[in-house]
Design a protein around this motif. Structure first.
Motif, PDB file in Angstrom:
ATOM      1  N   GLU A  91       1.741  11.893   1.846  1.00 19.01           N
ATOM      2  CA  GLU A  91       1.081  12.747   2.834  1.00 19.01           C
ATOM      3  C   GLU A  91      -0.016  11.993   3.614  1.00 19.01           C
ATOM      4  O   GLU A  91      -0.102  12.114   4.839  1.00 19.01           O
ATOM      5  N   LYS A  92      -0.808  11.197   2.899  1.00 16.41           N
ATOM      6  CA  LYS A  92      -1.901  10.488   3.587  1.00 16.41           C
ATOM      7  C   LYS A  92      -1.383   9.261   4.341  1.00 16.41           C
ATOM      8  O   LYS A  92      -1.785   9.005   5.472  1.00 16.41           O
ATOM      9  N   ASN A  93      -0.451   8.533   3.715  1.00 19.46           N
ATOM     10  CA  ASN A  93       0.047   7.277   4.306  1.00 19.46           C
ATOM     11  C   ASN A  93       0.716   7.478   5.662  1.00 19.46           C
ATOM     12  O   ASN A  93       0.731   6.579   6.495  1.00 19.46           O
ATOM     13  N   ILE A  94       1.322   8.650   5.858  1.00 20.57           N
ATOM     14  CA  ILE A  94       2.116   8.842   7.087  1.00 20.57           C
ATOM     15  C   ILE A  94       1.281   9.257   8.289  1.00 20.57           C
ATOM     16  O   ILE A  94       1.787   9.333   9.392  1.00 20.57           O
ATOM     17  N   ARG A  95      -0.009   9.539   8.064  1.00 19.78           N
ATOM     18  CA  ARG A  95      -0.836  10.063   9.173  1.00 19.78           C
ATOM     19  C   ARG A  95      -1.651   8.982   9.860  1.00 19.78           C
ATOM     20  O   ARG A  95      -2.513   9.283  10.680  1.00 19.78           O
ATOM     21  N   THR A  96      -1.433   7.706   9.507  1.00 20.70           N
ATOM     22  CA  THR A  96      -2.253   6.647  10.091  1.00 20.70           C
ATOM     23  C   THR A  96      -1.822   6.349  11.535  1.00 20.70           C
ATOM     24  O   THR A  96      -0.707   6.685  11.951  1.00 20.70           O
ATOM     25  N   LEU A  97      -2.711   5.682  12.275  1.00 20.96           N
ATOM     26  CA  LEU A  97      -2.377   5.303  13.654  1.00 20.96           C
ATOM     27  C   LEU A  97      -1.230   4.285  13.659  1.00 20.96           C
ATOM     28  O   LEU A  97      -0.394   4.290  14.559  1.00 20.96           O
ATOM     29  N   GLN A  98      -1.161   3.441  12.618  1.00 20.82           N
ATOM     30  CA  GLN A  98      -0.066   2.449  12.528  1.00 20.82           C
ATOM     31  C   GLN A  98       1.285   3.146  12.492  1.00 20.82           C
ATOM     32  O   GLN A  98       2.219   2.751  13.193  1.00 20.82           O
ATOM     33  N   VAL A  99       1.396   4.184  11.682  1.00 22.18           N
ATOM     34  CA  VAL A  99       2.670   4.930  11.635  1.00 22.18           C
ATOM     35  C   VAL A  99       2.904   5.605  12.987  1.00 22.18           C
ATOM     36  O   VAL A  99       4.010   5.563  13.533  1.00 22.18           O
ATOM     37  N   SER A 100       1.850   6.180  13.564  1.00 21.42           N
ATOM     38  CA  SER A 100       1.993   6.841  14.884  1.00 21.42           C
ATOM     39  C   SER A 100       2.482   5.859  15.944  1.00 21.42           C
ATOM     40  O   SER A 100       3.170   6.244  16.879  1.00 21.42           O
ATOM     41  N   GLN A 101       2.123   4.582  15.774  1.00 20.24           N
ATOM     42  CA  GLN A 101       2.506   3.604  16.795  1.00 20.24           C
ATOM     43  C   GLN A 101       3.991   3.229  16.749  1.00 20.24           C
ATOM     44  O   GLN A 101       4.500   2.649  17.683  1.00 20.24           O
ATOM     45  N   PHE A 102       4.676   3.561  15.662  1.00 23.63           N
ATOM     46  CA  PHE A 102       6.109   3.227  15.589  1.00 23.63           C
ATOM     47  C   PHE A 102       7.023   4.438  15.491  1.00 23.63           C
ATOM     48  O   PHE A 102       8.225   4.334  15.709  1.00 23.63           O
ATOM     49  N   VAL A 103       6.428   5.604  15.147  1.00 23.67           N
ATOM     50  CA  VAL A 103       7.287   6.749  14.821  1.00 23.67           C
ATOM     51  C   VAL A 103       8.188   7.179  15.981  1.00 23.67           C
ATOM     52  O   VAL A 103       9.356   7.535  15.773  1.00 23.67           O
TER      53      VAL A 103
END
Ligand code: CDP
Length: 231
Positions: A91-103
């Motif tokens: 839940e926490k790992n997926i909310r980072t800006l890094q994930v947002s940059q590739f999702v």
């Protein structure tokens, strides 16, 4: 009481999940965050070396799709379901800006979408579900009784997301968050498979100038009206 399906789509960081969670709770419905599923697949790809600085190995991800199990487990303390990737709470790992940059790149892959959409449709097969995302009213539940399309200015949305990330303790700049919001809007709206678009029968809600409570009241009323209509 007859249960309905509620589809909430819209641009990134429009507060869809906040209002969807609250609505599901008030109605006694199940809430499903479809974006969390795309984020979990993205996190898997990052963890397994399929995404490295500006390089995304789409073919490998497609090959490994059978190794990706995504589930939700309700957390009584938090009052909502958290997302699990292969049995691990992410839940926490997926909310980072890094994930947002590739999702959004990962979400363009049809094979990924096909698999997640089937799972989403399965979650909603008994109705009584509030699901938020980009293609819920258009592709996942085209027959949903209530469809909402949320929007707000990019600056307002970026500021809300920036505040959220700061609150979590993430070290990000407002400019990077704004760029990410705008880039994702563009990729999500122009991709070939299931682009973000407002369903013909959706109700548009611009929440630029609405407080969370005002927005909830508005949407809750729309939902109750629709439920009464259907009974
Ligand atoms: O929370 P936020 O609105 O920023 O995004 P999200 O709902 O967590 O979704 C993250 C990304 O997943 C989106 O930018 C889309 O690229 C993708 N997505 C999608 O393609 N289809 C969905 N039904 C939900 C999300």
């Amino acid at each position: 009481m007859h249960k309905i399906t509620i589809a909430i789509d819209g641009f990134s960081s429009t507060g869809k999940s906040t209002v969807a969670k609250r609505l599901a709770k008030a109605l006694g419905y199940v809430y499903v965050d479809s974006g969390a599923m795309y984020r979990a697949v993205t996190f898997y790809a990052m963890q397994n070396g399929l995404i490295e600085t500006n390089c995304f190995d789409k073919e490998q991800l497609i090959e490994q799709l059978d190794n990706i199990q995504i589930n939700f487990k309700f957390n009584d303390d938090l009052g909502f379901a958290e997302v699990y990737l292969n049995g691990e709470n992410v839940e926490k790992n997926i909310r980072t800006l890094q994930v947002s940059q590739f999702v959004s790149q990962v979400a363009t892959v049809s094979e990924v979408r096909e698999q997640l959409v089937l799972q989403q449709q399965n979650f909603g097969k008994h109705k009584g579900v509030v699901m938020d995302g980009r293609d819920i009213g258009t592709v996942v539940f085209p027959d949903a009784e209530l469809k909402l399309f949320m929007t707000a200015s990019a600056e307002k949305r970026a500021l809300r997301r920036y505040d959220e990330l700061l609150e979590r303790g993430d070290d990000v700049s407002y400019e990077d968050v704004l760029t990410n919001v705008q880039t994702r809007d563009h990729i999500d709206s122009t991709r070939e498979d299931s682009p973000l678009s407002m369903a013909k029968d959706a109700i548009k809600v611009d929440n630029s100038n609405l407080t969370l409570d005002e927005q909830f009241e508005l949407i809750y009323k729309l939902a109750l009206n629709k439920i009464n209509e259907c009974n």
